[in-house]
Design a protein around this motif. Sequence first.
Motif, PDB file in Angstrom:
ATOM      1  N   ILE A  32       0.836  -1.202   0.000  1.00 38.12           N
ATOM      2  CA  ILE A  32       0.000   0.000   0.000  1.00 38.12           C
ATOM      3  C   ILE A  32       0.871   1.251   0.000  1.00 38.12           C
ATOM      4  O   ILE A  32       0.429   2.331   0.372  1.00 38.12           O
ATOM      5  CB  ILE A  32      -0.957   0.014   1.201  1.00 38.12           C
ATOM      6  CG1 ILE A  32      -0.175  -0.117   2.518  1.00 38.12           C
ATOM      7  CG2 ILE A  32      -1.993  -1.084   1.082  1.00 38.12           C
ATOM      8  CD1 ILE A  32      -1.043   0.099   3.747  1.00 38.12           C
ATOM      9  N   GLY A  33       2.132   1.112  -0.426  1.00 32.95           N
ATOM     10  CA  GLY A  33       3.030   2.250  -0.499  1.00 32.95           C
ATOM     11  C   GLY A  33       4.073   2.241   0.600  1.00 32.95           C
ATOM     12  O   GLY A  33       4.160   1.315   1.409  1.00 32.95           O
ATOM     13  N   ASP A  34       4.861   3.291   0.611  1.00 30.48           N
ATOM     14  CA  ASP A  34       5.921   3.458   1.591  1.00 30.48           C
ATOM     15  C   ASP A  34       5.308   3.985   2.894  1.00 30.48           C
ATOM     16  O   ASP A  34       4.657   5.030   2.906  1.00 30.48           O
ATOM     17  CB  ASP A  34       6.941   4.463   1.044  1.00 30.48           C
ATOM     18  CG  ASP A  34       8.201   4.543   1.874  1.00 30.48           C
ATOM     19  OD1 ASP A  34       8.441   3.614   2.657  1.00 30.48           O
ATOM     20  OD2 ASP A  34       8.928   5.539   1.745  1.00 30.48           O
ATOM     21  N   VAL A  35       5.487   3.240   4.007  1.00 30.68           N
ATOM     22  CA  VAL A  35       4.945   3.683   5.290  1.00 30.68           C
ATOM     23  C   VAL A  35       5.738   4.896   5.750  1.00 30.68           C
ATOM     24  O   VAL A  35       6.911   4.798   6.124  1.00 30.68           O
ATOM     25  CB  VAL A  35       5.005   2.560   6.344  1.00 30.68           C
ATOM     26  CG1 VAL A  35       4.503   3.065   7.695  1.00 30.68           C
ATOM     27  CG2 VAL A  35       4.161   1.362   5.890  1.00 30.68           C
ATOM     28  N   THR A  36       5.106   6.068   5.707  1.00 23.84           N
ATOM     29  CA  THR A  36       5.810   7.332   5.932  1.00 23.84           C
ATOM     30  C   THR A  36       5.698   7.837   7.363  1.00 23.84           C
ATOM     31  O   THR A  36       6.518   8.638   7.803  1.00 23.84           O
ATOM     32  CB  THR A  36       5.267   8.424   4.990  1.00 23.84           C
ATOM     33  OG1 THR A  36       3.849   8.519   5.163  1.00 23.84           O
ATOM     34  CG2 THR A  36       5.562   8.071   3.540  1.00 23.84           C
ATOM     35  N   PHE A  37       4.675   7.400   8.113  1.00 23.23           N
ATOM     36  CA  PHE A  37       4.499   7.937   9.454  1.00 23.23           C
ATOM     37  C   PHE A  37       5.564   7.387  10.399  1.00 23.23           C
ATOM     38  O   PHE A  37       5.709   6.179  10.558  1.00 23.23           O
ATOM     39  CB  PHE A  37       3.112   7.602   9.998  1.00 23.23           C
ATOM     40  CG  PHE A  37       2.905   8.080  11.400  1.00 23.23           C
ATOM     41  CD1 PHE A  37       2.906   9.434  11.682  1.00 23.23           C
ATOM     42  CD2 PHE A  37       2.724   7.182  12.449  1.00 23.23           C
ATOM     43  CE1 PHE A  37       2.723   9.885  12.971  1.00 23.23           C
ATOM     44  CE2 PHE A  37       2.545   7.625  13.739  1.00 23.23           C
ATOM     45  CZ  PHE A  37       2.540   8.978  14.002  1.00 23.23           C
ATOM     46  N   LYS A  38       6.316   8.266  11.026  1.00 20.51           N
ATOM     47  CA  LYS A  38       7.385   7.877  11.957  1.00 20.51           C
ATOM     48  C   LYS A  38       7.215   8.527  13.323  1.00 20.51           C
ATOM     49  O   LYS A  38       8.158   8.655  14.083  1.00 20.51           O
ATOM     50  CB  LYS A  38       8.747   8.226  11.360  1.00 20.51           C
ATOM     51  CG  LYS A  38       9.093   7.427  10.101  1.00 20.51           C
ATOM     52  CD  LYS A  38      10.473   7.777   9.574  1.00 20.51           C
ATOM     53  CE  LYS A  38      10.854   6.861   8.413  1.00 20.51           C
ATOM     54  NZ  LYS A  38       9.982   7.016   7.249  1.00 20.51           N
ATOM     55  N   GLY A  39       5.983   8.970  13.634  1.00 15.52           N
ATOM     56  CA  GLY A  39       5.724   9.558  14.944  1.00 15.52           C
ATOM     57  C   GLY A  39       5.826  11.068  14.946  1.00 15.52           C
ATOM     58  O   GLY A  39       6.155  11.698  13.940  1.00 15.52           O
ATOM     59  N   ALA A  40       5.513  11.655  16.090  1.00 13.30           N
ATOM     60  CA  ALA A  40       5.635  13.101  16.249  1.00 13.30           C
ATOM     61  C   ALA A  40       7.091  13.515  16.127  1.00 13.30           C
ATOM     62  O   ALA A  40       8.012  12.739  16.383  1.00 13.30           O
ATOM     63  CB  ALA A  40       5.078  13.524  17.604  1.00 13.30           C
ATOM     64  N   ALA A  41       7.316  14.775  15.735  1.00 10.83           N
ATOM     65  CA  ALA A  41       8.681  15.261  15.483  1.00 10.83           C
ATOM     66  C   ALA A  41       9.573  15.091  16.701  1.00 10.83           C
ATOM     67  O   ALA A  41      10.739  14.702  16.582  1.00 10.83           O
ATOM     68  CB  ALA A  41       8.632  16.728  15.062  1.00 10.83           C
ATOM     69  N   GLU A  42       9.023  15.349  17.900  1.00 10.58           N
ATOM     70  CA  GLU A  42       9.836  15.259  19.108  1.00 10.58           C
ATOM     71  C   GLU A  42      10.405  13.851  19.298  1.00 10.58           C
ATOM     72  O   GLU A  42      11.542  13.678  19.734  1.00 10.58           O
ATOM     73  CB  GLU A  42       9.004  15.638  20.336  1.00 10.58           C
ATOM     74  CG  GLU A  42       8.545  17.089  20.347  1.00 10.58           C
ATOM     75  CD  GLU A  42       7.201  17.294  19.666  1.00 10.58           C
ATOM     76  OE1 GLU A  42       6.511  18.264  19.999  1.00 10.58           O
ATOM     77  OE2 GLU A  42       6.840  16.475  18.786  1.00 10.58           O
ATOM     78  N   ASN A  43       9.611  12.829  18.965  1.00 10.46           N
ATOM     79  CA  ASN A  43      10.074  11.445  19.069  1.00 10.46           C
ATOM     80  C   ASN A  43      10.920  11.048  17.869  1.00 10.46           C
ATOM     81  O   ASN A  43      11.884  10.288  17.997  1.00 10.46           O
ATOM     82  CB  ASN A  43       8.878  10.507  19.195  1.00 10.46           C
ATOM     83  CG  ASN A  43       7.971  10.870  20.343  1.00 10.46           C
ATOM     84  OD1 ASN A  43       6.829  11.271  20.149  1.00 10.46           O
ATOM     85  ND2 ASN A  43       8.475  10.754  21.563  1.00 10.46           N
ATOM     86  N   ARG A  44      10.574  11.549  16.717  1.00  6.69           N
ATOM     87  CA  ARG A  44      11.331  11.228  15.495  1.00  6.69           C
ATOM     88  C   ARG A  44      12.772  11.692  15.604  1.00  6.69           C
ATOM     89  O   ARG A  44      13.688  11.019  15.137  1.00  6.69           O
ATOM     90  CB  ARG A  44      10.651  11.889  14.292  1.00  6.69           C
ATOM     91  CG  ARG A  44      11.236  11.522  12.952  1.00  6.69           C
ATOM     92  CD  ARG A  44      10.381  12.079  11.832  1.00  6.69           C
ATOM     93  NE  ARG A  44      10.894  11.718  10.526  1.00  6.69           N
ATOM     94  CZ  ARG A  44      10.282  12.007   9.386  1.00  6.69           C
ATOM     95  NH1 ARG A  44       9.123  12.648   9.393  1.00  6.69           N
ATOM     96  NH2 ARG A  44      10.809  11.658   8.225  1.00  6.69           N
ATOM     97  N   PHE A  45      13.000  12.852  16.244  1.00  4.69           N
ATOM     98  CA  PHE A  45      14.364  13.370  16.392  1.00  4.69           C
ATOM     99  C   PHE A  45      15.202  12.511  17.337  1.00  4.69           C
ATOM    100  O   PHE A  45      16.419  12.656  17.396  1.00  4.69           O
ATOM    101  CB  PHE A  45      14.341  14.809  16.912  1.00  4.69           C
ATOM    102  CG  PHE A  45      13.619  15.782  16.019  1.00  4.69           C
ATOM    103  CD1 PHE A  45      13.461  15.529  14.669  1.00  4.69           C
ATOM    104  CD2 PHE A  45      13.084  16.949  16.541  1.00  4.69           C
ATOM    105  CE1 PHE A  45      12.780  16.425  13.846  1.00  4.69           C
ATOM    106  CE2 PHE A  45      12.407  17.847  15.732  1.00  4.69           C
ATOM    107  CZ  PHE A  45      12.249  17.580  14.387  1.00  4.69           C
ATOM    108  N   MET A  46      14.546  11.642  18.104  1.00  4.31           N
ATOM    109  CA  MET A  46      15.253  10.739  19.008  1.00  4.31           C
ATOM    110  C   MET A  46      15.308   9.323  18.437  1.00  4.31           C
ATOM    111  O   MET A  46      15.321   8.339  19.172  1.00  4.31           O
ATOM    112  CB  MET A  46      14.589  10.738  20.382  1.00  4.31           C
ATOM    113  CG  MET A  46      14.626  12.098  21.071  1.00  4.31           C
ATOM    114  SD  MET A  46      14.025  12.070  22.790  1.00  4.31           S
ATOM    115  CE  MET A  46      12.305  11.682  22.529  1.00  4.31           C
ATOM    116  N   GLY A  47      15.321   9.222  17.125  1.00  2.54           N
ATOM    117  CA  GLY A  47      15.382   7.927  16.470  1.00  2.54           C
ATOM    118  C   GLY A  47      14.079   7.155  16.518  1.00  2.54           C
ATOM    119  O   GLY A  47      14.043   5.976  16.197  1.00  2.54           O
ATOM    120  N   GLY A  48      12.992   7.806  16.943  1.00  2.00           N
ATOM    121  CA  GLY A  48      11.700   7.148  17.056  1.00  2.00           C
ATOM    122  C   GLY A  48      11.370   6.680  18.457  1.00  2.00           C
ATOM    123  O   GLY A  48      10.322   6.064  18.671  1.00  2.00           O
TER     124      GLY A  48
END
Length: 414
Positions: A32-48
């Motif tokens: 269904i495509g590339d899973v793009t959601f990686k969480g809120a920015a605050e968590n994404r900046f910490m590697g998820g």
Amino acid sequence: MIKKLLATIVLLFSLAITAQSGTSSPYSFYGIGDVTFKGAAENRFMGGVAVFSDSIHLNLSNPASIAGLKLTTFTVGGTNSRNKLITNTQESKASRTSVDYLALAIPIGKWSVSAALLPYSSVGYRTQRLAQNVNETSSRFEGSGGVNKASIGTAYSLNSKWNIGANVEYNFGQISTTSYEFLPDIQLGSREKNVSNVSGVTFNTGLMYQSRVNNKFDVFGSFTFTPETKLALQNERKIATVTGLNSSGSDEVQVDVDDTTVNLPAKFSVGGGFGVVRKWLIGTEVTFRESGNLGSRFTDISNVGYENSQKYSLGGYFIPNYNAYNGYFKRVTYRGGLRYEKTGLIIAGKSIEDMAVTAGFGFPVGNGSFSNINLGVEFGRKGTKAASLVRENYTNFTLSLSLNDKWFVKRKYD
């Protein structure tokens, strides 16, 4: 301030989320495509890493986290992605700007409620091969669309240590893929266009733990579980003759294809962290997904398989002095992390892996406000050049805004 801005921002960004193309990856052709959601920015900046409940930031990865909010919180985030696609013989560049999420959470005593709109997966690619002589075939493949999620959730604070929560999510979207082919010695080429309208409901549950150790340090725990579910796909296929890659086509014929279902595999994550609240944290998280059950949109897609996927995250943050009266940068939050993911996609016998290093900053807005602006970057690599595949070197620049306010306060004076 949040009340005045909310209606306008929701309208603008809701339209942007449903119309955007959030990826330039050729791997977005599959599933269904590339899973793009990686969480809120605050968590994404910490590697998820999303193992703790924050009193002023939304953690979109664990529904139990909103029970820790003290203020009504509205957040929106977007990313500019710059992708370099490399094969054994060619290189190309692509760029995309997309909205990552739009979310609101409201604490009401021990209960909290939330609503969010975000893109879950995205399709966006264009590749072509032009004939170098009259005996070669020319072809082009392109795709767009994706799957979005509209979710509502609630969470409850059981006591000072444990929070529970759950989300119900409605998935919707349209995926369109088109292929052109021109054979030698044939005047007209062919175009095949496939469209899938996607819909389905998913659930997500979460549990969070926080405790003080030796009256100084804090220990955090996080667990989420999403049961397997199915997405329904209403499929349509049309074939036409074309004179060139950019022609509108003629003699278009609709071909009967079956409607299909795609499994969204069960997923669960577990993580833990150690630190001092509003000072520093280091945490790790592991996510497992049974991608072996995923499958493709159409039954005639070959040379692809799926396997169970794993994601490993390590990261943390540091705040020099969150309530410093002088020295603005003492109140800035500094974040960083690492991420490795085995995506679950197998092409030509090769597992597609994704790895990245992340860093970011949280800038407070004003002296008396809990609102903030978050800026960060992610440097990553996905895929491989082996077996004539594509390696992607990408850089993602992310910006998010978190607005906080206190709602439902009874007026003392009329």
